[in-house]
Design a protein around this motif. Structure first.
Motif, PDB file in Angstrom:
ATOM      1  N   VAL A 124       0.859  -1.187   0.000  1.00  0.00           N
ATOM      2  CA  VAL A 124       0.000   0.000   0.000  1.00  0.00           C
ATOM      3  C   VAL A 124       0.894   1.234   0.000  1.00  0.00           C
ATOM      4  CG1 VAL A 124      -1.587   1.367   1.434  1.00  0.00           C
ATOM      5  CG2 VAL A 124      -2.016  -1.067   1.072  1.00  0.00           C
ATOM      6  N   VAL A 125       0.501   2.251  -0.744  1.00  0.00           N
ATOM      7  CA  VAL A 125       1.231   3.522  -0.742  1.00  0.00           C
ATOM      8  C   VAL A 125       0.243   4.666  -0.527  1.00  0.00           C
ATOM      9  CG1 VAL A 125       3.055   2.652  -2.254  1.00  0.00           C
ATOM     10  CG2 VAL A 125       1.086   3.834  -3.253  1.00  0.00           C
ATOM     11  N   THR A 126       0.775   5.829  -0.201  1.00  0.00           N
ATOM     12  CA  THR A 126      -0.049   7.022   0.014  1.00  0.00           C
ATOM     13  C   THR A 126       0.169   7.991  -1.134  1.00  0.00           C
ATOM     14  OG1 THR A 126       0.219   6.726   2.401  1.00  0.00           O
ATOM     15  CG2 THR A 126      -0.580   8.869   1.647  1.00  0.00           C
ATOM     16  N   GLU A 127      -0.916   8.465  -1.722  1.00  0.00           N
ATOM     17  CA  GLU A 127      -0.854   9.439  -2.813  1.00  0.00           C
ATOM     18  C   GLU A 127      -2.031  10.396  -2.690  1.00  0.00           C
ATOM     19  OE1 GLU A 127       1.085  10.403  -5.067  1.00  0.00           O
ATOM     20  OE2 GLU A 127       2.511   8.789  -5.468  1.00  0.00           O
ATOM     21  N   GLY A 128      -1.777  11.672  -2.800  1.00  0.00           N
ATOM     22  CA  GLY A 128      -2.868  12.642  -2.755  1.00  0.00           C
ATOM     23  C   GLY A 128      -3.736  12.618  -3.993  1.00  0.00           C
ATOM     24  N   SER A 135       1.430  14.345   3.104  1.00  0.00           N
ATOM     25  CA  SER A 135       2.893  14.244   3.048  1.00  0.00           C
ATOM     26  C   SER A 135       3.346  13.007   2.291  1.00  0.00           C
ATOM     27  CB  SER A 135       3.470  14.195   4.462  1.00  0.00           C
ATOM     28  OG  SER A 135       2.975  13.059   5.154  1.00  0.00           O
ATOM     29  N   GLY A 136       2.437  12.056   2.085  1.00  0.00           N
ATOM     30  CA  GLY A 136       2.815  10.823   1.410  1.00  0.00           C
ATOM     31  C   GLY A 136       2.932  10.938  -0.092  1.00  0.00           C
ATOM     32  N   THR A 137       2.425  12.030  -0.661  1.00  0.00           N
ATOM     33  CA  THR A 137       2.453  12.165  -2.110  1.00  0.00           C
ATOM     34  C   THR A 137       3.883  12.053  -2.651  1.00  0.00           C
ATOM     35  OG1 THR A 137       0.441  13.497  -2.202  1.00  0.00           O
ATOM     36  CG2 THR A 137       1.975  13.725  -4.042  1.00  0.00           C
ATOM     37  N   LYS A 165      -5.504   8.052  -0.097  1.00  0.00           N
ATOM     38  CA  LYS A 165      -5.449   9.514  -0.209  1.00  0.00           C
ATOM     39  C   LYS A 165      -5.221  10.130   1.171  1.00  0.00           C
ATOM     40  CE  LYS A 165      -8.416   9.773  -4.305  1.00  0.00           C
ATOM     41  NZ  LYS A 165      -8.851   8.367  -4.406  1.00  0.00           N
ATOM     42  N   GLY A 166      -4.074   9.855   1.738  1.00  0.00           N
ATOM     43  CA  GLY A 166      -3.721  10.306   3.081  1.00  0.00           C
ATOM     44  C   GLY A 166      -3.254   9.131   3.904  1.00  0.00           C
ATOM     45  N   SER A 167      -2.514   9.420   4.979  1.00  0.00           N
ATOM     46  CA  SER A 167      -1.968   8.333   5.794  1.00  0.00           C
ATOM     47  C   SER A 167      -3.054   7.556   6.524  1.00  0.00           C
ATOM     48  CB  SER A 167      -0.962   8.905   6.808  1.00  0.00           C
ATOM     49  OG  SER A 167       0.173   9.420   6.149  1.00  0.00           O
ATOM     50  N   GLY A 168      -4.092   8.251   7.008  1.00  0.00           N
ATOM     51  CA  GLY A 168      -5.183   7.561   7.682  1.00  0.00           C
ATOM     52  C   GLY A 168      -5.874   6.559   6.768  1.00  0.00           C
ATOM     53  N   PRO A 169      -6.318   6.984   5.582  1.00  0.00           N
ATOM     54  CA  PRO A 169      -6.899   6.036   4.635  1.00  0.00           C
ATOM     55  C   PRO A 169      -5.928   4.928   4.227  1.00  0.00           C
ATOM     56  CG  PRO A 169      -7.511   8.270   4.024  1.00  0.00           C
ATOM     57  CD  PRO A 169      -6.498   8.385   5.126  1.00  0.00           C
TER      58      PRO A 169
END
Length: 246
Positions: A124-128, A135-137, A165-169
């Protein structure tokens, strides 16, 4: 759109005797630890509100003393919305490294970046994605492309099973999809030890991003006092418990 639209009907007035901080989830857990000690010793009330920007944007437009950014690109986007804060007043206060969060117990025996390229590893990765400020973008791409090999990015990408779309999600996705790994920041496994643990990236793969703060032009005087404590040696010791260093 990666930031909220300012509401022209809201008049900002921070001077209510309470130090109010707003920003994305992550640093908020450490900030709350610092605030608890500060309030106990000074009697000054501090309210820390963290999470996705839409959940606190209107309130912050009304009464924020301090905004924090979880990266430089994050605070840049925030300042598009919150006009009572100035770019020149932004101060980076701590940094943290990107890490690999793995399932508790690390059943895939992931030891570093190269293990993430193996067949069958679910990442899993974080992307806006252009719609969320996080900050994960770009973090995963920075890590995967660190040595200038296109094949690393391509192989890593094939193993991605979700973009949050964010660290929480992203954390929710990491758990619900039963992912083996998530490129994120140390505070998430530290604050969720029942579900995740940290595998460090090698030095040549590690990227760092800062947490920064900015004071409103009409902030309560006590807000500066809190920031001084947050960046003191005692504040730094508390922040370090969740992976924030200098």
């Amino acid at each position: 759109m990666a930031h909220e639209i300012p509401d022209p009907s809201i008049v900002h007035n921070a001077r209510d005797g309470v130090v109010r901080l707003y920003g994305a989830g992550g640093p908020d857990t450490a900030f709350k630890k610092v605030a608890e000690v500060f309030t106990r010793e000074t009697g000054i009330k501090v309210e820390v509100v963290g999470g996705p920007e839409p959940t606190w944007s209107k309130k912050a437009q009304a009464d924020a003393d301090i905004l924090w950014g979880t990266a430089e690109e994050d605070i840049t986007a925030l300042l598009e919305t919150y006009k009572d804060f100035a770019w020149n007043d932004v101060t980076p206060i701590y940094v943290r490294p990107a890490i690999i969060a793995v399932k508790k117990g690390n059943p895939k025996h992931i030891r570093g970046f190269d293990d993430l390229l193996n067949d069958g590893v679910k990442i899993v990765v974080t992307e806006g994605a252009g719609v969320a400020n996080t900050s994960g973008t770009g973090t995963w791409e920075d890590v995967a492309g660190r040595e200038g090999r296109l094949a690393d990015i391509a192989r890593f990408r094939k193993n991605i099973v979700g973009f949050g779309k964010g660290s929480g999600p992203s954390y929710k996705m990491f758990v619900e999809k039963g992912a083996d790994a998530w490129i994120t920041w140390p505070d998430w496994p530290i604050t969720h030890p029942d579900a995740a643990e940290i595998v460090k990236l090698s030095k040549n793969r590690t990227i760092w991003r800062d947490v920064n703060v900015v004071l409103a032009h009409d902030a309560d005087p006590q807000a500066k006092q809190f920031l001084d404590f947050l960046t003191s040696e005692r504040g730094a010791a508390i922040m370090k418990t969740e992976g924030w260093v200098r």
